[in-house]
Design a protein around this motif. Structure first.
Motif: not given
Length: 590
Positions: A558, A561-562, A565-571
């Motif tokens: 999380s 992501r937050e 600024g990563l997407s779910d797959p990138d995180a």
């Protein structure tokens, strides 16, 4: 048709892989297969090119590392010079043992399976992934996999036509014979083995250092639910050296009352001495066991009578039982269809081997001494993170199940019972590299998450880093209450005042809504992201494997992501990259 030749090779850190390998050997012999069971590093690996049928049983340790007794094999099998046809004559299967709370779950087994395929081997089955975290333990995956294995093995390598599959009730010879001595030795190897404190070379499992216990202090408050001890040992003159993240291994003993109870149940004289002889060539006696040895020493220091028995324990007991009703029940527990009932009787309430023997008194009284080492595993050493010098933080394991007697951890309860103030106390121990390695490059920050006794390895790491002038140390510590279980509070606060440590605490029971380390981690998300992404920090996690590691990983995702600024797959890919490069390391325990 000649009997097929099967080789079982194992890499074991705690003894489970060896246990499973020996079970494989028994099942193979019941199917009239010639079978050898060997440690991977004891086997001449160049001979693999001549083996038609090999089962590899291997555990995964630390951050996806092979066990100590297969490291030489591991280096050899991954040599780039090996030809892609080296193992083209070999059928193989790989059985893995791991813990799904770790990121690299069964990594060694998966990687070995791929490598054997690259070298031309033919896989009989997909790799088996035994999981310590499953309610039934690794057997939940192993049992069905073994059924498939024997079908595959007996297809191309059938049982000879003039032989039948031995029925499960046929009792095979014991691995060893116990030859009792008429006279009690006045002195000998047993006493020498116990007294030796000057080992040749660094102490090891085969030759531990008998370390004097200096202090044994309770560090939790009197009203706290758990007894946690800070125990210090004197290792001067031992040749032991260690670094932050290393582990001390301690060889515990059974309690005197349990030893007496076991000897009474089996009709053994604890003062009688014996020598041990293997029945088959190529089988060696347990290296640590002195010859001659007393029954008392065998039971107190070697046989794990306090362990929760496996299915194979019930199978062998059923074969040994002269009592019809007891034998029927034991067969049921040892059968595939009886596993849920066995779980209810034994696994869930954590019933011990000693308690089972007491529940089946006619069978226990009939167990021949020759079968003791077939029936019971050897006591395995327990690993503890080194907190500093040679101090360990030990949570004394005690909990209630539906059984009347509380369940107690063998090693932690034994250590807690030792009081150096009452007289000299020596504990057999040695050190090995741990699962956590800290950065050698200067000015690399570290983030450490260590709730409860998980903070122990970080104390050693912080002391070492502060001595080297490293100030980028961030510690997230969690416990129930500041005044009950805040380990090393004064030391952390002093380091923070000196600018050597950023301390973040979570006291879960000091407010109406529980606050854990993952909540504090999330609240400081911008700092965590800046340290990881901006300054190349390493992230460490140590503690109980039940929920905390997954909760911390979810929190990190999380933050990625937050804050990043990563997407779910990138995180998820970012976290995987940290794990692959050892910038995210864990050390957890059940």
């Amino acid at each position: 048709m000649p009997s097929a030749r099967l080789l079982v090779l194992f890499g074991s850190q705690t003894g489970t892989a060896q246990d499973v390998s020996e079970r494989l050997g028994r099942e193979a012999r019941r199917r009239q297969l010639s079978c050898r069971v060997e440690e991977l590093d004891s086997y001449p690996v160049v001979n693999l090119i001549n083996e038609p049928l090999v089962i590899f049983v291997c555990a995964t340790t630390g951050q996806g590392d092979p066990p100590d007794n297969m490291k030489s094999f591991w280096r050899f099998i991954f040599r780039r010079s090996l030809p892609s046809t080296a193992l083209r004559q070999m059928d193989f299967a790989v059985l893995g043992l791991g813990d799904s709370s770790y990121a690299k779950f069964n990594f060694v087994a998966k990687k070995l399976h791929r490598r054997l395929l690259q070298l031309g081997g033919s896989a009989l089955l997909p790799v088996c992934l035994g999981d310590d975290q499953h309610e039934l333990g690794p057997d939940a995956a192993i049992d069905p996999w073994l059924q498939d294995l024997w079908e595959k093995v007996l297809g191309p390598h059938p049982v000879p036509l003039n032989l039948d599959l031995s029925p499960p009730g046929v009792l095979w010879p014991s691995k060893f014979t116990l030859q009792f001595l008429k006279d009690t030795p006045s002195s000998g190897p047993e006493e020498l083995c116990a007294a030796g404190t000057d080992p040749q070379g660094p102490p090891s499992e085969l030759q531990p250092f008998l370390a004097p216990m200096v202090s044994n202090q309770r560090v939790t408050g009197p009203s706290h639910f758990q007894d946690v001890r800070l125990i210090e040992f004197d290792i001067s003159g031992s040749g032991i050296s260690f670094a932050a993240g290393d582990l001390v291994l301690i060889q515990p003993e059974n309690t005197a009352s349990h030893v007496q109870q076991f000897c009474q149940a089996l009709g053994l004289d604890p003062e009688q001495h014996f020598t041990l002889q293997p029945r088959e060539p190529g089988v060696t006696c347990p290296t640590r066991l002195p010859q001659p040895c007393s029954v008392r020493r065998l039971v107190s220091q070697y046989l794990d009578i306090a362990s929760v028995p496996r299915r194979s324990f019930f199978e062998l007991l059923a074969c040994l039982s002269p009592h019809e009703l007891e034998r029927e029940k034991l067969w049921e527990f040892g059968s595939a269809r009886g596993q849920e009932e066995l779980c209810e009787y034994c696994t869930r309430p954590r019933r011990t081997a000693l308690e089972v023997l007491c529940d089946f008194p006619h069978t226990a009284a009939a167990v021949p001494p020759d079968y003791l080492l077939d029936l019971l595993p050897l006591i395995r050493p327990r690993a503890f993170s080194i907190a500093s010098s040679l101090r360990i933080l030990v949570a004394v394991v005690q909990y209630q199940t539906r059984l009347r007697e509380p369940r107690r951890g063998l090693c932690s309860s034994w250590l807690a019972s030792l009081d150096p103030a009452q007289g000299p106390v020596r504990v057999p121990l040695w050190v090995r590299s741990g699962g956590l390695t800290f950065p050698k490059t200067p000015d690399v920050p570290v983030i450490m998450v260590g709730p409860g006794t998980g903070v122990a390895p970080f104390r050693a790491a912080i002391q070492e880093r502060v001595a080297q002038g490293e100030t980028g140390n961030v510690l997230f510590f969690g416990c129930r209450r500041r005044d009950q279980d805040f380990y090393w509070e004064a030391e952390w606060e002093q380091l923070q005042a000196r600018g050597c440590l950023t301390l973040v605490t979570a006291f879960s029971r000091e407010q109406e809504q529980k606050v854990y380390v993952q909540h504090r981690l999330r609240a400081l998300g911008p700092l965590v992201w800046e340290l990881l992404d901006g300054r190349g920090a390493h992230f460490y996690l140590a503690g109980n494997a039940k929920y905390m590691p997954a909760d911390v990983c979810d929190t990190l995702l999380s933050i990625f992501r937050e804050e990043g600024g990563l997407s779910d797959p990138d995180a998820a890919a970012y976290l995987a990259q940290l794990q692959r490069t050892l910038r995210f390391q864990t050390e957890t325990w059940a």
